[in-house]
Design an enzyme around this catalytic site. Structure first.
Site, PDB file in Angstrom:
ATOM      1  CG  ASP A   8      -1.856  -1.157   1.288  1.00 11.44           C
ATOM      2  OD1 ASP A   8      -2.237  -1.634   0.209  1.00 11.44           O
ATOM      3  OD2 ASP A   8      -2.209  -1.584   2.404  1.00 11.44           O
ATOM      4  CD  GLU A  67      -8.181  -1.522  -0.769  1.00  8.97           C
ATOM      5  OE1 GLU A  67      -6.962  -1.762  -0.713  1.00  8.97           O
ATOM      6  OE2 GLU A  67      -9.022  -2.051  -0.023  1.00  8.97           O
TER       7      GLU A  67
HETATM    8 ZN   LIG Z   1      -3.438  -3.195   0.622  1.00  7.80          ZN
END
Ligand SMILES: [Zn+2]
EC number: 3.4.13.22
Length: 242
Positions: free
Chosen positions: A163, A220
């Site tokens: 991320d 995302e």
């Molecule tokens: Zn993630």
């Protein structure tokens, strides 16, 4: 005459003995490198190409879990789950570390080199997540829209997901339209109601990451899976806090 020959021989034996002993002491001073994952002997700022290994770096399978910090100092870290500044409002990692499979590290470093050439660098929010931590998160928020069910596991549990966002040369985050772990339609990469700047920033992030072997999660903008990482085994390997 005889006593001086004896004395000379005695001194010679003593010198040889002393030399051997000091070599032994030198050898004893060399420590074995120990655990591959935890060693701090790895070069700090190497940028290995896919096919080559930096000098002094041990040959290890590219599925081995390694600490990104031992391979590069070019990243910025903000490991959110090692703080309470996350959607769980709970610290689930004991300390902020970024472990990944070596292959993920190599691809991520190449992507970061491309960003650096453009005046940006990667800021990291999350890396490998041991399965026990996934279970802990699931216990806090048992909703598959927000947390991957540990029964299935996620690519984070396999050491193949990161991320991230981008920061400029002053360390300022680029505007990506939402914060990390914002759960809403605005976080989707294809969301249209965004400013031109946000669209441009998201496109930059995705283009460079995909050129280096990663695929974005459509819901995302911050989540990238290394291509092929779904084949890695789910792991519960843990790191030591330093
Ligand atoms: Zn993630």
């Amino acid at each position: 005459m005889m006593p001086s020959v004896k004395a000379f021989a005695y001194l010679l034996i003593l010198a040889l003995f002393w030399n051997c002993k000091s070599k032994q002491q030198q050898l004893e001073g060399i420590q074995p490198s120990g655990d591959i994952i935890a060693t701090s002997d790895f070069p700090k700022t190497v940028t290995p190409k896919k096919s080559e290994r930096p000098k002094g770096m041990p040959a290890i399978p590219d599925t081995t879990f390694v600490d990104l910090k031992n391979y590069s100092t070019d990243f910025v870290y903000d490991i959110k789950y090692a703080t309470t500044d996350n959607f769980l409002k709970s610290q689930v990692y004991e300390c902020p570390e970024c472990f990944l499979r070596l292959k993920t590290v190599q691809a991520l470093m190449q992507a970061n080199q491309d960003f650096l050439k453009l005046g940006f660098r990667i800021k990291i929010f999350d890396c490998y997540r041991p399965l026990d931590i996934q279970k802990k998160m699931w216990k806090i928020v048992s909703n598959p829209d927000y947390v991957a069910n540990p029964a299935k596991g996620s690519i984070h549990n396999r050491g193949g997901a990161v991320d991230i966002t981008l920061v400029d040369s002053a360390g300022k985050e680029l505007d990506m339209g939402t914060a990390f772990d914002h759960f809403g339609p605005e976080a989707a990469v294809d969301y249209v109601n965004l400013s031109e700047e946000v669209k441009k920033n998201r496109k930059l992030l995705q283009t460079v990451m995909s050129a280096n072997g990663f695929t974005v999660l459509r819901s995302e903008w911050w989540h990238f899976n290394l291509n092929g990482a779904s084949n890695y085994k789910i792991s519960n390997e843990k790191w030591d806090c330093r």
